[in-house]
Design an enzyme around this catalytic site. Structure first.
Site, PDB file in Angstrom:
ATOM      1  N   GLU A 295       0.820  -1.209   0.000  1.00  0.00           N
ATOM      2  CA  GLU A 295       0.000   0.000   0.000  1.00  0.00           C
ATOM      3  C   GLU A 295       0.856   1.262   0.000  1.00  0.00           C
ATOM      4  OE1 GLU A 295      -2.714  -0.667   3.323  1.00  0.00           O
ATOM      5  OE2 GLU A 295      -4.064  -1.685   1.949  1.00  0.00           O
ATOM      6  N   ASP A 375      -8.491  -9.049   4.090  1.00  0.00           N
ATOM      7  CA  ASP A 375      -8.343  -7.918   4.994  1.00  0.00           C
ATOM      8  C   ASP A 375      -9.515  -7.795   5.959  1.00  0.00           C
ATOM      9  OD1 ASP A 375      -7.284  -5.657   6.064  1.00  0.00           O
ATOM     10  OD2 ASP A 375      -7.856  -4.314   4.441  1.00  0.00           O
ATOM     11  N   GLU A 403     -13.059  -2.112  11.580  1.00  0.00           N
ATOM     12  CA  GLU A 403     -12.898  -1.346  10.342  1.00  0.00           C
ATOM     13  C   GLU A 403     -13.975  -1.655   9.299  1.00  0.00           C
ATOM     14  OE1 GLU A 403      -9.034  -1.763   8.569  1.00  0.00           O
ATOM     15  OE2 GLU A 403      -9.701  -0.959   6.659  1.00  0.00           O
TER      16      GLU A 403
END
Ligand code: GCW
Length: 839
Positions: A295, A375, A403
């Protein structure tokens, strides 16, 4: 007695803000206190104030005072008179106290309450402190049983990670700003840090990485190193060791070198010096966490070096100090994947990058692996990488911060999700290889190094730590599962509930039931069958936005088209991901027949009309699950309401607000997803619900008075009921809409669906025949912690419900609103709901 009763009543009414979490030490009722027979003195076998044993003495004193109202003295010399005595096994021996206990492992403890003296014996100081917390936890739950047992951790690494940025913001944090950093430096007041360390210690967490894995090199400045020293000092008495995340490019961006090539001599020298310097400030630093080549983060691959070269660079520098390197396996190519290529798949990345490196890492490197291959999704198969790391120690990365899972605005009790991975048997080389008990424990593979757990928590300055009271059960259970992954998720929840809210049976039953229903419900109303997240994948990961999951270069697609859906990850026809598992597991996932329904779309691409093992088609299951999930969420505020008067008013009201919000947002989710797949597949809902809302009046169908409102569409289209909303024509002029109700007279709940953006707080008032039913403001940005949005979208969509309103046929409803800033008072619909209807 009368005096006590008044005090006790006040105690219940007293506001509780959540700051003490499960360590409230609330006074037990006096009839229960009478049953407790405990020694009248505390002996802590260490006089050094910074020692965890000293801390244990203080904590026992504080806890016993709180729970039982007894003021015990703490001394440090062994004596024969009955006492609560806490110390290391070595200290017991030195004091001449004979104890017969089994051999303890590092951080383990022995607790005996059988004799006149309560024995709390740690293998080390930290273990003794854990034992003290355990004893207090028993007392706080009015458990006065006689016990005598030893317990040892399943794994040595039981860490938490914080994704705190140096400027004080927190990546994926939903509870305010950092307790560690502010204005690019460490904070000076250690109070919250000490309190956090106390909470962590009580759940047997022994390490914490405090800065974001997307690391800012300025953590290494002289000033910040001093600050790290102060933070480590604050946490040391609690047995919690400090660790930090490093930025791979620091030698260049911070040190001024020409490169950050991990094999370049000057780079090695720079890191060796820098690490030495950190250890001067924090001699017992636990180690480093590194996110490299992921990332946008720099890493060794930039110089054609391997990830192992990168990890070993830090490992060698940390080794002389006894430090370790947690090297993240979350490495993937995120910009170049092509959906037209049936082989491309981000899920393949971790094992592809790491499997050939097994054995190439220094022995103080631990590869930190997210629980699933993508993820932190609501449902993922266990990461196959655990099976490839046979020589290299591994740790699992779990996420307490929700998240993708409602960002603490939705109640989601996570241990049942974690257990799907911890309990999974990877069958490495055809032998039992359960991830928790065999692999993370280091018993089956990874025998040479340390193994364990890292939980991403992201607490913030909010007094509840995570933004909301019930989310704390996840943190509590995380620590306990890292200690023993076979612990039962329901008993952990019950313990946590008693500690957090008291001993009332109704309280325990309600919170346990809701919490255990919450993850299945969330999966149901967001995304089922292993479809992965349907949140906005390119944005905040919160509200619905299923189309964002395709036509992107990220390689985690749903591949939904008009006829079919799912990622084909088979070896035979797809991305080959299934083949990353050991043979028995791989062959099960390769075939639809042997893939569990809840992972079907993770592994297979099937028509919407494919019939599941439960007898339903995929599309009908989607519809049914979304309706069922929203119906469960709708019960949460009702279930919670049973607790009024049984817990303090502050926490009662704060949770009631959140659970009511969740019930509304669950309907947003349900409608968006059902509408989206209905639209794309063209297949009607057999139960006739999708697209039919007989109890709703769309805002666009109301009379818009005096041109104050206009009708618009939204993006994504499916987050508006009837595909349209209304918003005010100006940013400042008040506006009104009105409609006549055509429902039979009776008592209804009135729900108004609207959108709550930040950068503005529009005001609304609902009238029935000119009498006010209620007024509200678009101020969720102040009350909730999710990533804020300025769009009319799935994140901002929300609703408010007025319960039990008497209406007659022909009654006139009006909504007056006043836009504010960017918030143009957007309205979606009014629902007039008879009892029992969730819509
Ligand atoms: O899921 C992604 C998050 C990023 C995070 C990254 C990671 C810290 O969206 O915010 O960055 O995972 O785990 O590194």
């Amino acid at each position: 007695m009368r005096g006590f009763w008044i005090l006790a009543t006040l105690g219940l009414a007293a506001a509780e803000d959540g700051l003490h979490g499960w360590l409230r030490y609330a006074r037990l009722p006096c009839d229960i206190v009478k049953q407790a027979h405990i020694p009248s003195a505390i002996i802590a076998l260490n006089t050094t104030e910074t020692s965890p044993i000293f801390t244990a003495g203080q904590e026992l004193q504080r806890g016993i005072k709180g729970i039982l109202g007894k003021a015990l003295t703490v001394t440090h010399e062994a004596s024969d008179s009955p006492s609560v005595i806490v110390g290391t096994a070595a200290a017991f021996n030195e004091s001449g106290i004979t104890i017969e206990i089994p051999e303890l492992e590092e951080d383990g403890f022995w607790l005996s309450t059988t004799g006149d003296t309560v024995e709390i014996v740690g293998q080390n100081e930290r273990g003794a402190l854990y034992g003290a917390f355990e004893y207090l936890s028993m007392l706080a739950q009015a458990n006065f049983n006689e016990v005598a047992y030893a317990t040892n951790p399943s794994a040595a690494i039981r860490w938490v990670n914080q994704w705190d940025n140096m400027d004080g913001t927190i990546e994926r944090g939903y509870a305010g700003l950092s307790i560690f950093f502010k204005d690019n430096t460490t904070v000076s007041n250690m109070t919250r840090i000490t309190e956090y360390a106390r909470l962590l210690s009580s759940i047997r967490v022994n390490g914490i990485v405090i800065n974001n894995v997307n690391a800012n090199p300025i953590i290494l400045s002289d000033e910040n190193m001093k600050g790290l020293g102060r933070i480590a000092d604050a946490m040391r008495p609690w047995g919690v060791k400090l660790g930090i995340s490093l930025n791979f490019a620091s030698p260049q961006t911070f040190g001024g070198l020409a490169s950050f090539d991990p094999l370049a001599e000057e780079v090695i020298a720079w890191w060796t010096d820098t690490v030495d310097k950190v250890y001067e400030h924090v001699p017992d630093l636990a180690g480093f966490l590194v996110k490299a080549n992921s990332e946008g983060q720099p890493g060794p691959i930039t110089y054609n070096r391997t990830l192992a070269d990168g990890a070993n660079l830090f490992a060698k520098a940390a080794k002389p100090h006894g430090g370790i390197v947690m090297f993240r396996a979350f490495v993937y190519d995120y910009q170049n994947l092509d959906e037209a290529n049936w082989k491309d798949d981000r899920a393949n990345a971790a094992a592809d990058y790491f499997r050939d490196l097994d054995g190439a890492f220094d022995d103080n490197v631990i590869v930190q692996v997210k629980y699933g291959p993508i993820d932190f999704q609501v449902r993922e198969p266990a990461s196959p990488l655990f099976a490839h790391l046979k020589e290299t120690p591994s740790a699992i990365e779990l996420q307490i911060a929700q998240e993708y899972l409602g960002q603490q605005c939705h109640l989601v009790y996570l241990p049942p999700l974690w257990k799907t991975v911890l309990d999974f048997d990877l069958r490495v080389d055809g032998e039992k290889s359960v991830i928790g008990t065999d692999i993370l424990s280091g018993k089956r593979l990874n025998k040479k190094g340390l193994t364990g757990y890292a939980g991403v928590v992201n607490v913030g300055l909010n007094t509840t730590w995570l933004g909301t009271h019930l989310a704390m059960s996840n943190l509590y259970a995380y620590g306990r599962l890292a200690w023993d992954p076979t612990d039962n998720e329901v008993s952990l929840l019950e313990d946590w509930t008693r500690l957090t809210f008291g001993l009332d049976d109704t309280v325990r039953e309600v919170i346990t039931r809701m919490s255990m229903e919450s993850w299945p419900a969330y999966e149901n109303y967001t995304g089922n069958l292993g479809i992965q997240t349907l949140t906005d994948i390119t944005g905040p990961h919160y509200g619905p936005n299923p189309q964002s999951m395709d036509n992107n270069p990220w390689g985690q697609w749903t591949r939904a088209d008009a006829d079919s859906i799912g990622m084909d990850r088979t070896v035979g026809n797809g991305t080959g991901f299934a083949g990353q598992y050991p043979e028995e597991v791989a062959s099960a996932f390769e075939e639809i027949e042997t893939t569990p329904d809840d992972l079907l779309l993770w592994f297979h691409h099937v028509p919407y009309t494919h019939v599941l093992k439960n007898g339903k088609t995929v599309i009908q299951h989607f519809y049914d699950a979304h309706y069922a999930g929203a119906e469960t969420a709708a019960t949460f505020p009702q279930q919670w309401a049973q607790l009024q008067g049984l817990i303090d008013q502050q926490r009662y009201e704060e949770m009631l607000f959140r659970l009511t919000y969740q019930a509304g947002h669950a309907i947003v989710w349900r409608d968006s997803i059902a509408q989206f797949y209905h639209n794309i597949s063209g297949i009607p809902d057999a139960a006739g619900r999708v697209g039919h809302h007989p109890w709703r009046i769309e805002a666009e169908a109301m009379t818009l008075l005096n041109g104050g409102y206009r009708v618009t569409e939204v993006t994504p289209f499916e987050v508006a009921s009837g595909l349209h909303v209304i918003q005010t024509t100006s940013n400042s002029t008040p506006a009104s809409v009105t409609t006549t109700l055509r429902f039979p007279a009776g008592v209804y709940d009135l729900a108004v669906a609207y959108y709550d953006l930040y950068e503005g707080q529009a005001q609304y008032e609902l009238f029935l025949n000119n009498a006010s039913v209620g007024a509200w403001k678009g101020d969720n940005e102040d009350k909730l912690g999710f990533t804020l949005t300025r769009g009319i979208d799935g994140h901002s969509a929300t609703r408010i419900t007025f319960k039990g309103v008497q209406i007659g046929e022909g009654d006139v409803v009006r909504i007056d609103s006043r836009p504010d800033g960017r918030e143009t008072a957007p309205l979606d619909y009014l629902a007039v709901l008879p009892a029992g209807v969730v819509d």
